[in-house]
Design a protein around this motif. Sequence first.
Motif, PDB file in Angstrom:
ATOM      1  N   TYR A 365      73.102  36.753  57.988  1.00 26.44           N
ATOM      2  CA  TYR A 365      74.402  36.209  57.600  1.00 26.44           C
ATOM      3  C   TYR A 365      74.701  36.642  56.177  1.00 26.44           C
ATOM      4  N   ILE A 366      75.845  37.302  56.002  1.00 28.06           N
ATOM      5  CA  ILE A 366      76.288  37.693  54.667  1.00 28.06           C
ATOM      6  C   ILE A 366      77.476  36.823  54.298  1.00 28.06           C
ATOM      7  N   ARG A 367      77.302  36.019  53.305  1.00 32.00           N
ATOM      8  CA  ARG A 367      78.369  35.136  52.856  1.00 32.00           C
ATOM      9  C   ARG A 367      79.272  35.901  51.891  1.00 32.00           C
ATOM     10  N   TYR A 368      80.503  36.101  52.304  1.00 32.61           N
ATOM     11  CA  TYR A 368      81.463  36.817  51.467  1.00 32.61           C
ATOM     12  C   TYR A 368      82.269  35.785  50.680  1.00 32.61           C
ATOM     13  N   GLU A 369      82.066  35.738  49.374  1.00 26.13           N
ATOM     14  CA  GLU A 369      82.731  34.770  48.512  1.00 26.13           C
ATOM     15  C   GLU A 369      83.903  35.443  47.791  1.00 26.13           C
ATOM     16  N   ILE A 370      85.034  34.763  47.784  1.00 24.73           N
ATOM     17  CA  ILE A 370      86.235  35.288  47.132  1.00 24.73           C
ATOM     18  C   ILE A 370      86.637  34.327  46.027  1.00 24.73           C
ATOM     19  N   GLY A 371      86.626  34.807  44.798  1.00 20.63           N
ATOM     20  CA  GLY A 371      86.901  33.944  43.655  1.00 20.63           C
ATOM     21  C   GLY A 371      88.310  33.418  43.617  1.00 20.63           C
ATOM     22  N   MET A 372      89.272  34.266  43.909  1.00 18.14           N
ATOM     23  CA  MET A 372      90.687  33.875  43.859  1.00 18.14           C
ATOM     24  C   MET A 372      91.262  33.893  45.269  1.00 18.14           C
ATOM     25  N   SER A 373      90.704  33.065  46.136  1.00 14.88           N
ATOM     26  CA  SER A 373      91.173  33.000  47.512  1.00 14.88           C
ATOM     27  C   SER A 373      92.516  32.298  47.575  1.00 14.88           C
ATOM     28  N   LYS A 374      93.232  32.497  48.683  1.00 11.29           N
ATOM     29  CA  LYS A 374      94.536  31.854  48.858  1.00 11.29           C
ATOM     30  C   LYS A 374      94.391  30.337  48.865  1.00 11.29           C
ATOM     31  N   GLU A 375      93.297  29.848  49.472  1.00 14.75           N
ATOM     32  CA  GLU A 375      93.115  28.415  49.579  1.00 14.75           C
ATOM     33  C   GLU A 375      92.726  27.789  48.240  1.00 14.75           C
ATOM     34  N   GLY A 376      91.928  28.541  47.444  1.00 14.93           N
ATOM     35  CA  GLY A 376      91.431  27.981  46.188  1.00 14.93           C
ATOM     36  C   GLY A 376      92.485  27.863  45.113  1.00 14.93           C
ATOM     37  N   ARG A 390      77.759  29.830  37.312  1.00 15.64           N
ATOM     38  CA  ARG A 390      76.751  30.013  38.359  1.00 15.64           C
ATOM     39  C   ARG A 390      75.725  31.067  37.955  1.00 15.64           C
ATOM     40  N   LEU A 391      76.195  32.149  37.349  1.00 15.38           N
ATOM     41  CA  LEU A 391      75.273  33.211  36.935  1.00 15.38           C
ATOM     42  C   LEU A 391      74.299  32.710  35.876  1.00 15.38           C
ATOM     43  N   MET A 392      74.784  31.927  34.935  1.00 13.48           N
ATOM     44  CA  MET A 392      73.919  31.395  33.880  1.00 13.48           C
ATOM     45  C   MET A 392      72.892  30.416  34.435  1.00 13.48           C
ATOM     46  N   ALA A 393      73.259  29.726  35.523  1.00 12.20           N
ATOM     47  CA  ALA A 393      72.343  28.757  36.134  1.00 12.20           C
ATOM     48  C   ALA A 393      71.415  29.410  37.148  1.00 12.20           C
ATOM     49  N   GLY A 394      71.528  30.722  37.310  1.00 14.62           N
ATOM     50  CA  GLY A 394      70.672  31.422  38.267  1.00 14.62           C
ATOM     51  C   GLY A 394      71.055  31.180  39.712  1.00 14.62           C
ATOM     52  N   GLY A 396      73.967  32.579  41.149  1.00 14.39           N
ATOM     53  CA  GLY A 396      75.039  33.510  41.449  1.00 14.39           C
ATOM     54  C   GLY A 396      74.825  34.234  42.758  1.00 14.39           C
ATOM     55  N   PRO A 397      75.787  35.052  43.159  1.00 11.53           N
ATOM     56  CA  PRO A 397      75.668  35.842  44.390  1.00 11.53           C
ATOM     57  C   PRO A 397      74.636  36.948  44.228  1.00 11.53           C
ATOM     58  N   ASP A 398      74.300  37.576  45.336  1.00 11.99           N
ATOM     59  CA  ASP A 398      73.329  38.671  45.293  1.00 11.99           C
ATOM     60  C   ASP A 398      73.982  39.977  44.856  1.00 11.99           C
ATOM     61  N   LEU A 399      75.203  40.197  45.288  1.00 12.65           N
ATOM     62  CA  LEU A 399      75.929  41.411  44.918  1.00 12.65           C
ATOM     63  C   LEU A 399      77.289  41.031  44.361  1.00 12.65           C
ATOM     64  N   LEU A 400      77.787  41.832  43.433  1.00 11.94           N
ATOM     65  CA  LEU A 400      79.084  41.602  42.818  1.00 11.94           C
ATOM     66  C   LEU A 400      79.981  42.817  43.037  1.00 11.94           C
ATOM     67  N   VAL A 401      81.223  42.576  43.461  1.00  6.08           N
ATOM     68  CA  VAL A 401      82.242  43.615  43.450  1.00  6.08           C
ATOM     69  C   VAL A 401      82.943  43.466  42.107  1.00  6.08           C
ATOM     70  N   ILE A 632      74.315  44.983  41.874  1.00  8.75           N
ATOM     71  CA  ILE A 632      73.349  43.999  42.372  1.00  8.75           C
ATOM     72  C   ILE A 632      72.907  43.125  41.205  1.00  8.75           C
ATOM     73  N   CYS A 633      72.956  41.832  41.386  1.00  9.65           N
ATOM     74  CA  CYS A 633      72.510  40.919  40.333  1.00  9.65           C
ATOM     75  C   CYS A 633      71.006  41.067  40.136  1.00  9.65           C
ATOM     76  N   THR A 634      70.578  40.988  38.888  1.00  9.19           N
ATOM     77  CA  THR A 634      69.173  41.235  38.531  1.00  9.19           C
ATOM     78  C   THR A 634      68.210  40.403  39.363  1.00  9.19           C
ATOM     79  N   GLU A 635      68.521  39.134  39.531  1.00  4.62           N
ATOM     80  CA  GLU A 635      67.603  38.252  40.257  1.00  4.62           C
ATOM     81  C   GLU A 635      67.537  38.563  41.741  1.00  4.62           C
ATOM     82  N   SER A 636      68.463  39.376  42.230  1.00  5.32           N
ATOM     83  CA  SER A 636      68.469  39.720  43.655  1.00  5.32           C
ATOM     84  C   SER A 636      67.976  41.129  43.917  1.00  5.32           C
ATOM     85  N   ALA A 637      67.630  41.843  42.859  1.00  8.22           N
ATOM     86  CA  ALA A 637      67.231  43.240  43.010  1.00  8.22           C
ATOM     87  C   ALA A 637      65.954  43.403  43.828  1.00  8.22           C
ATOM     88  N   GLU A 638      65.161  42.341  43.914  1.00 10.70           N
ATOM     89  CA  GLU A 638      63.920  42.422  44.686  1.00 10.70           C
ATOM     90  C   GLU A 638      64.104  41.955  46.128  1.00 10.70           C
TER      91      GLU A 638
END
Length: 768
Positions: A365-376, A390-394, A396-401, A632-638
Motif C-alpha cells: 500500500y502506497i499512501r499518496y498524501e496531498i498537502g493542498m488537497s481540495k478537501e483540506g 512532521r519532518l522535524m518529528a521524524g 514525515g513521508p518516505d518520498l517527497l515530490v 527520498i527522505c533520509t530516514e527512509s533511504a534504508e
Amino acid sequence: MRRGMRKWMMGLVMVCLLQGCGKGEETEQMRGEVSAQTNAEHEIGSMGRYLEQGVEMPQSSFSQRYYMQRLDGGEVELMGTGLGVYVLEDEEEWEARSMPWYETYCERDAYISEIALAAVIYDPFEKKDEEDRYEPQYGYGDAQGNVKDLTWKDEENYIHQFWFGRDGRLYGYTLLGEVYEMDLEGDAHKLLFEMEGLSEYVCFTTRYMVVFGSRGVLVYDLESGVLTQEDQVLQDFVRNYVGENGGMNEGSYRVVAEAGEQEDVIYVVCSGGLYRHVIGGAVMEQVMDGSINSLGDPMMSLQGFVVLPENEFLILYQGGTLCRYVYDPQMPTVPTEQISIYSLKEDYAIRQAVSLFQKEHPEVYIRYEIGMSKEGGLTWEDAVKNLNTRLMAGKGPDLLVLDGLPADSYQERGVLADLSGIVYDMGAQTKLFSNLVDACRDEGKLWYVPVRFRLPLMVGAYESLERIGDLSSLADEVEALRAKYPQGGVTGFWTEEEVLQTLMLTSAKSWVDEQTQIVDEEKLTDFLVQARRIYQAEIAGYREEELADLQENTQEQWTSEAASQEGYYAAASASAMDIAMETQRLGVGQIHGVGSDFNIIATLRGQEEDLTYDLWQGQISSGYLPVEMVGICTESAEKELALTFFRFLYGESLQDLDLPTGFPINEDSFERLKENPQKDRMDSESAGIILVSGEDGDLLFSLDIKWSSPEDFARLKEIVKEVSATCTGDSVLEQTVCEMGVKALNGSSSIEHVVAEIVKKAAIHLAE
C-alpha cells in the motif's frame, strides 16, 4: 483572431486529436452484507479486501464505446457500437447473440451513437434535411426483436440520451435538460422534470431514478412522480469527491452507479473507490478503496458498472478493459507493506505511478498524501508548515515530490538522501538522460530526480531566432519586430501576468544566489527591465479600446490556466499556430510531449517557409524544466520498499506511458516517442486534425497534424541533449514577482521600488 480563441482551441479543439428498517436507515444486517472497508485508515491487522481480476473481452478490431448491463436471468450483456451483442454466463466465455434490432439498423448503414441496452438506438446520421444538415433518428427494438421508429417532433431540442428503467419503461433526456417518459406507440411523451447542467450517468432502483449530473444529483420518485427532497449525503459526496461542472471524455464518466440487491440501495463508483448508499440515508459506506486498484488510475476512465450476486462487481473502463472485483476474507484489509509519498498538489503522473505499482504489487500500500488537497483547503504556508513539523518529528513521508516545496532548505537540513548511488545502481536497464540528471546535482550530490520534463522552446522566423540568445536579446527582437510591424500582435502577450509568468520559466532560477540563498537584486532588476520592454512593445500595436477588450477577455482564462498544474498557459505549440495564422510574429513557451504538442510545431515548420523552432534561453542558459522532482527522505533511504518504488518511477512501465505532465526522462522511453502509436489504425503519418472556428462559426484555421519526421524527432532529441541546467526556481518568490511585478510592467511603480518590495518580502520567506 482573438487570443482567447487560441487558448480555448488548445483546451477543447485538441479533442480532435488521435486523442432495511424505514427508508434512510441502515441496519446492522445491511452493513454486514458488505463487510469490506478498505480505506487506508483502518488498523493494520484487519482482514478482508476486494481483489481485482481481469476479464477477457470479445475480440474487436478497433476502439469503440461499450454498454453493459445485467439481465434478469443473471447474465451480463455487453454491446459495442461496432462489436454487436455478447452475453457472459457464469464466468464462461462471451457468446455472440443475434439481435434483430441491432442488425436492422446496421443494414440501414446507421451510425449508432447512443444506446440503451436491449432496445434503443440514437442514430444522428441516417438522412439529411433540405439544408444538408444531419437529422437524428430514433428507434426502438423490443424483446421479441420487433423494430420501430420513435416519433420526436422537436427538431431543435434533440434527444441526447436514452435510459431504461428496471420495469422496462423508456426515458429520454434532451439537450435542454428535459427528462421524458417516452411513448413507444406515438408522440405523447410525458415531461417528468428538468435539470440544470449535463446528465452524466443514471441508475434506477425499483422506486427511484437517480441522475448524476454536472450540477449535482437528482432523485426522482417513480411511484409518486415527483423529485424528492435532496439527498444531502449523496449530493455532498459527489460534490466533494467527483466535483461539479467537470467535463468527461466521450463515452466515459466520472461516476457510475447501479442498484443493489436490497430496495433503495445503490452502489456508487468513482476514482476514490466503490461506495454503498441507501437513498435518503446518512452514510456513504466505502466498500472498496480505489487507491489500491484500477479505480485510482487516472488513465482508466469509467464506462460501465454491474452489481453481481454474492457482493461481486464488474467495472468497465474506457478502451475495453473489464475487471471483476471479488472479496477475499484472507487478504489484509490494508496491505501490511506500506510507504508514503507526498506532493504539495495532486500530480497526474504520481497518481498514475501509485496505481500501477499497487496493481503489480497487491501486497503493498502506497499512501499518496496531498498537502493542498481540495478537501483540506490549506494555503501553501500552512501545508509546508505542517509538513515541516512532521519532518522535524521524524514522522514525515518516505518520498517527497519537491515541485513547489523548499527543496534547498530540505537539502541543507539533511531531510533528503543523496540519490547518486541509487541512480547509478539502476544500471543500463533504466537509462536516464545523463545530462538531465547531472543538471540536478548540487556540489556533486543528487537530492532529487525528475520523473518527467518539459522543454522551453521559441518559435518564429529563422532570422529572428538566430538573433535571440538570452532575455535581453529577446526583448531586442520584440522591439525590432514592433518597429517593422506597427499594428497587431508580436508575442501575443496582452496582460502583464502573461509576460511575467511566461518569461520566468527560463529565468526564475537565477534570482536567488545558490551560495547565500539571498535574492540577486541585479538579476531580478534586469528581468523586470526586459519584461517591461517586451510588454510595452506588445501593447503598442493596439488601440486603447481594443487592448482593454482583449485584456478583459483573457484575464479570467489566464488566471485559471496559470493556476493549473499542467501549465499550458505558455504552450509553444499554440504560439506556432498563431504565427501560422499571422496573429503574432514570435513565440516563446514550453512543450510537454510529442503527440499533441511538438507534432504541431513540426507540422507547421514543414508547411511554412519561414517558421522554425529552437531551444529558448532566458537568464538561465541551456536550461530545461524538471517535473515531478522526487526525493527520498533520509530516514527512509534504508527502506527497500521505498527504493523499489523510487526505481519503478523511472522504469518503462511508467515512463513508456503518454502522460500530460511532460516528456519521459528515461532515454529509451523517449526514443519510442518517434513512432506513431496510431499507425496501425490510420495513415502512419497522421496525428490528428485541428479546426479553429470564429465566434460566428466560420472556419478560421485547420491543420492536418503529421507525426514528426525522423529529422524533426532527431532535432528534438538533439535539443534535449543540449540542455545542462534546470530552470525551476523558488515557487513563493515566483508568485511574489508575478503579483508585484505587474506595477513595474505597466509603469504604475518604478522598477527599483518594486524590486525593493520583492526583496523585502522574499527575505522573510527565504530565511525560514
